[in-house]
Design a protein around this motif. Structure first.
Motif, PDB file in Angstrom:
ATOM      1  N   UNK B  26       0.852  -1.196   0.000  1.00 33.77           N
ATOM      2  CA  UNK B  26       0.000   0.000   0.000  1.00 33.77           C
ATOM      3  C   UNK B  26       0.884   1.240   0.000  1.00 33.77           C
ATOM      4  N   UNK B  27       0.346   2.345  -0.492  1.00 32.23           N
ATOM      5  CA  UNK B  27       1.059   3.621  -0.328  1.00 32.23           C
ATOM      6  C   UNK B  27       0.413   4.430   0.803  1.00 32.23           C
ATOM      7  N   UNK B  28      -0.646   3.866   1.412  1.00 33.34           N
ATOM      8  CA  UNK B  28      -1.254   4.569   2.549  1.00 33.34           C
ATOM      9  C   UNK B  28      -0.303   4.495   3.746  1.00 33.34           C
ATOM     10  N   UNK B  29      -0.393   5.488   4.613  1.00 34.64           N
ATOM     11  CA  UNK B  29       0.505   5.492   5.769  1.00 34.64           C
ATOM     12  C   UNK B  29      -0.115   6.281   6.908  1.00 34.64           C
ATOM     13  N   UNK B  30       0.234   5.901   8.126  1.00 36.37           N
ATOM     14  CA  UNK B  30      -0.245   6.627   9.305  1.00 36.37           C
ATOM     15  C   UNK B  30       0.728   7.735   9.711  1.00 36.37           C
ATOM     16  N   UNK B  31       1.878   7.818   9.022  1.00 36.96           N
ATOM     17  CA  UNK B  31       2.777   8.941   9.245  1.00 36.96           C
ATOM     18  C   UNK B  31       2.787   9.804   7.981  1.00 36.96           C
ATOM     19  N   UNK B  32       3.326  10.989   8.093  1.00 34.31           N
ATOM     20  CA  UNK B  32       3.381  11.902   6.934  1.00 34.31           C
ATOM     21  C   UNK B  32       4.782  12.486   6.821  1.00 34.31           C
ATOM     22  N   UNK B  33       5.755  11.619   6.657  1.00 34.40           N
ATOM     23  CA  UNK B  33       7.153  12.059   6.707  1.00 34.40           C
ATOM     24  C   UNK B  33       7.445  13.128   5.660  1.00 34.40           C
ATOM     25  N   UNK B  34       8.228  14.114   6.078  1.00 31.41           N
ATOM     26  CA  UNK B  34       8.473  15.278   5.221  1.00 31.41           C
ATOM     27  C   UNK B  34       9.185  14.904   3.924  1.00 31.41           C
ATOM     28  N   UNK B  35       9.953  13.800   3.946  1.00 34.09           N
ATOM     29  CA  UNK B  35      10.774  13.454   2.779  1.00 34.09           C
ATOM     30  C   UNK B  35      10.128  12.360   1.937  1.00 34.09           C
ATOM     31  N   UNK B  36       8.911  11.929   2.283  1.00 31.13           N
ATOM     32  CA  UNK B  36       8.332  10.750   1.632  1.00 31.13           C
ATOM     33  C   UNK B  36       8.029  11.017   0.164  1.00 31.13           C
ATOM     34  N   UNK B  37       8.314  10.006  -0.679  1.00 29.19           N
ATOM     35  CA  UNK B  37       8.148  10.157  -2.128  1.00 29.19           C
ATOM     36  C   UNK B  37       6.802   9.609  -2.609  1.00 29.19           C
ATOM     37  N   UNK B  38       5.949   9.167  -1.672  1.00 29.83           N
ATOM     38  CA  UNK B  38       4.671   8.556  -2.064  1.00 29.83           C
ATOM     39  C   UNK B  38       3.506   9.530  -1.888  1.00 29.83           C
ATOM     40  N   UNK B  39       2.360   9.191  -2.502  1.00 25.56           N
ATOM     41  CA  UNK B  39       1.215  10.114  -2.414  1.00 25.56           C
ATOM     42  C   UNK B  39       0.198   9.721  -1.324  1.00 25.56           C
ATOM     43  N   UNK B  40       0.385   8.544  -0.685  1.00 26.10           N
ATOM     44  CA  UNK B  40      -0.434   8.109   0.460  1.00 26.10           C
ATOM     45  C   UNK B  40      -1.888   7.806   0.140  1.00 26.10           C
ATOM     46  N   UNK B  41      -2.225   7.764  -1.129  1.00 26.63           N
ATOM     47  CA  UNK B  41      -3.631   7.477  -1.459  1.00 26.63           C
ATOM     48  C   UNK B  41      -3.767   6.050  -1.987  1.00 26.63           C
ATOM     49  N   UNK B  42      -4.994   5.564  -1.980  1.00 29.22           N
ATOM     50  CA  UNK B  42      -5.281   4.239  -2.537  1.00 29.22           C
ATOM     51  C   UNK B  42      -5.949   4.442  -3.888  1.00 29.22           C
ATOM     52  N   UNK B  43      -5.216   4.119  -4.963  1.00 27.06           N
ATOM     53  CA  UNK B  43      -5.766   4.275  -6.311  1.00 27.06           C
ATOM     54  C   UNK B  43      -6.278   2.945  -6.853  1.00 27.06           C
ATOM     55  N   UNK B  44      -6.530   1.987  -5.953  1.00 31.57           N
ATOM     56  CA  UNK B  44      -7.004   0.666  -6.406  1.00 31.57           C
ATOM     57  C   UNK B  44      -5.957  -0.399  -6.148  1.00 31.57           C
ATOM     58  N   UNK B  45      -5.631  -0.568  -4.867  1.00 36.35           N
ATOM     59  CA  UNK B  45      -4.611  -1.556  -4.499  1.00 36.35           C
ATOM     60  C   UNK B  45      -5.047  -2.973  -4.892  1.00 36.35           C
ATOM     61  N   UNK B  46      -4.085  -3.844  -5.078  1.00 37.23           N
ATOM     62  CA  UNK B  46      -4.410  -5.241  -5.358  1.00 37.23           C
ATOM     63  C   UNK B  46      -5.197  -5.820  -4.178  1.00 37.23           C
ATOM     64  N   UNK B  47      -6.186  -6.635  -4.505  1.00 30.79           N
ATOM     65  CA  UNK B  47      -6.981  -7.298  -3.462  1.00 30.79           C
ATOM     66  C   UNK B  47      -6.167  -8.448  -2.868  1.00 30.79           C
ATOM     67  N   UNK B  48      -6.631  -8.955  -1.740  1.00 30.51           N
ATOM     68  CA  UNK B  48      -5.913 -10.043  -1.064  1.00 30.51           C
ATOM     69  C   UNK B  48      -5.644 -11.202  -2.026  1.00 30.51           C
ATOM     70  N   UNK B  49      -6.686 -11.637  -2.730  1.00 32.94           N
ATOM     71  CA  UNK B  49      -6.534 -12.810  -3.604  1.00 32.94           C
ATOM     72  C   UNK B  49      -5.491 -12.543  -4.696  1.00 32.94           C
ATOM     73  N   UNK B  50      -5.451 -11.319  -5.195  1.00 29.52           N
ATOM     74  CA  UNK B  50      -4.459 -10.993  -6.239  1.00 29.52           C
ATOM     75  C   UNK B  50      -3.039 -11.090  -5.675  1.00 29.52           C
TER      76      UNK B  50
END
Ligand code: SF4
Ligand code: SF4
Lengths: 106, 385
Positions: B26-50
């Motif tokens: 996932x790119x979701x996170x409970x922290x918001x680090x100042x240097x993070x290169x990710x966008x923290x949103x869920x754009x359609x993550x793979x499901x468990x079965x995938x």
């Protein structure tokens, strides 16, 4: 005295075949081992329920031209070494295998 | 890397086996680090079965080292289901986490599942500095609690300390904190651009003087004289060498199933939602292009005095617009190490804007899978497929 040995792979290892060898990593010590072709046969057969002498007879001696007593002695030494590193469990009673065979995933 | 691990890596390279994969859940996170290169949103993550199916495919393809990362991995409710499946497939699993959500029960499960190591991001031994980086009050205390719970159970813990302007004086403190807990310590002196190519966070990188100090700290680099020795220029062996493991024995899979040569090399190379992992690994034109490049094919770096010793990252070079080009950040590191500036560094420093925004690579969508892998297939057989 009962000389029958059973062996099962530890749950705390990672393993994967690589060509005719198998890589095994111990989670506890982070030590990497590689098993050659014959050792891989023993490793894959370590299901916890098949006695070692039967494995040696059916998997090793049936394929390689090694006298059964020599093969069994070498196999005993080998599994003692792996047990010493905590990646194989040995018992004189059947054991449950901790992990599915690495080859089963191929 | 031990000699045996290097031998296995060489064998995997020869056999074309993807020995290690980083899978971000996932790119979701409970922290918001100042240097993070990710966008923290869920754009359609793979499901468990995938993901479980992907793990089966990766095991079959020969993947041994599996790094499970994010975002924050524990933001996924199915995290332990995924981890259990990964261990049942006997991967050598390393977790990367901030540790905030690891309590005794989670630490117990991680231990019971035979995880190889858990890497926790620690930015400072001082709560006011660490928590300011993560923008989460109390996060240092919680991350240290996780490390302690894991160590008490014998799990290997690694503190990963990203060096930036905010914490430039604190790495010795983090190293001591790690030692006190029986954890390992690694220092990463490079802030990387956002995955969408935005370079604004690079302003957080430490300056040259601080980098020079790090490279001369024998507690970090071993023999500083050797580490900082003047370069000799690349010899014939170096010219034929491969840049790194990306695309050769390693790759990265995003939470959306996109495959890249490395987490730091966002060249879209296929998606496991439409093409099998092994087919992407073997046939992706992008991965095959990456594989074809040796130092000899890099016009600037092959002529550079640092060519044989530089830590040049092809992913960073790609983010600068050319995967065969130099990476400015590595030019800076080579300079900080040896005091000798590369031609690229000199010319970039001479220009006021080293990276015009038009040069930046953005993450691109791939063309449909058929277009990539059936490029040579006549239309009729493609229709019959
Ligand atoms: S050098 Fe860059 S692309 Fe290569 S493995 Fe390291 S981070 Fe990835
Ligand atoms: S210093 Fe710069 S130009 Fe020289 S090899 Fe490294 S990345 Fe290439």
């Amino acid at each position: 005295m009962n000389d029958t040995r059973y062996m099962a792979r530890s749950a705390a290892i990672a393993s994967r075949p690589l060509g005719d060898e198998t890589m095994v990593m111990s989670a506890a010590s982070s030590t990497l081992f590689t098993l050659d072709e014959i050792a891989t046969l023993l490793w894959e057969s370590a299901d916890g329920v098949t006695p070692l002498d039967e494995i040696v007879r059916n998997k090793i001696c049936a394929r390689y031209d090694i006298p059964p007593d020599v093969a069994l002695r070498d196999a005993e030494n080998f599994i003692q070494q792996l047990a010493g590193h905590g990646i194989l469990l040995i018992s004189d009673k059947p054991l449950a295998a901790a992990n599915s065979s690495p080859r089963e995933t191929r | 890397m031990s000699a045996l691990a290097a031998e296995m890596a060489a064998k995997a390279l020869q056999m074309g086996i993807p020995l290690s994969v980083q899978l971000d859940l996932t790119y979701r996170c409970n922290e918001r680090c100042v240097h993070c290169y990710l966008d923290h949103r869920d754009h359609g993550e793979m499901a468990t079965a995938e993901i479980l199916d992907l793990l089966d495919q990766m095991a079959a393809a020969g993947v041994f080292y599996l790094t499970i990362s994010g975002g924050e991995i524990m933001m996924r409710k199915d995290f332990f289901e995924i981890l259990e499946h990964a261990r049942a497939r006997t991967f050598c699993v390393k977790l990367k986490t901030n540790g905030v959500l690891i309590r005794a029960a989670q630490a117990e499960r991680i231990h019971a599942l035979g995880v190889q190591s858990v890497q926790i991001s620690i930015y400072s031994h001082r709560p006011e500095v660490h928590d300011a980086v993560t923008k989460m009050p109390g996060s240092l205390r919680q991350s240290i609690r996780a490390a302690r719970l894991l160590r008490e159970r014998g799990v290997q813990v690694i503190f990963a300390n990203v060096l930036m302007r905010q914490n430039v004086r604190d790495y010795s403190g983090v190293k001591a904190l790690a030692a006190g807990l029986g954890a390992q310590f690694i220092l990463d002196p490079t802030i990387t651009p956002m995955m969408d190519g935005d370079r604004s966070i690079l302003d957080l990188n430490v300056d040259e003087a601080a980098l020079r100090e790090v490279f001369r700290n024998e507690a970090l680099v071993g023999n500083a004289e050797e580490f900082c020795a003047p370069p000799q220029g690349p010899d014939a062996d170096a010219l034929d060498s491969l840049p790194c493991s990306a695309g050769h024995t390693a790759c990265y899979v995003s939470p959306y199933g996109d495959v890249y040569p490395c987490v730091q090399f966002p060249l879209p190379s296929g998606n496991v939602r439409s093409v099998k992992f092994a087919d992407i690994w073997r046939h992706s034109p992008q991965l095959n292009e990456v594989r074809s490049i040796t130092l000899r094919d890099m016009p600037a770096c092959s002529q550079c005095t640092h060519g044989g010793t530089c830590t040049r990252c092809p992913g960073l070079a790609y983010l600068e617009g050319n995967m065969r080009g130099p990476s400015y950040q590595d030019c800076e590191k080579s300079f900080a190490r040896t005091g000798i500036a590369s031609e690229n560094l000199k010319s970039k420093k001479a220009s006021s804007q080293p990276f015009p925004s038009s040069q930046l690579i953005q993450i691109q969508c791939l063309p449909p899978a058929e277009a990539i892998f059936n490029a040579g297939t006549p239309p009729e057989s493609a229709a019959n497929a």
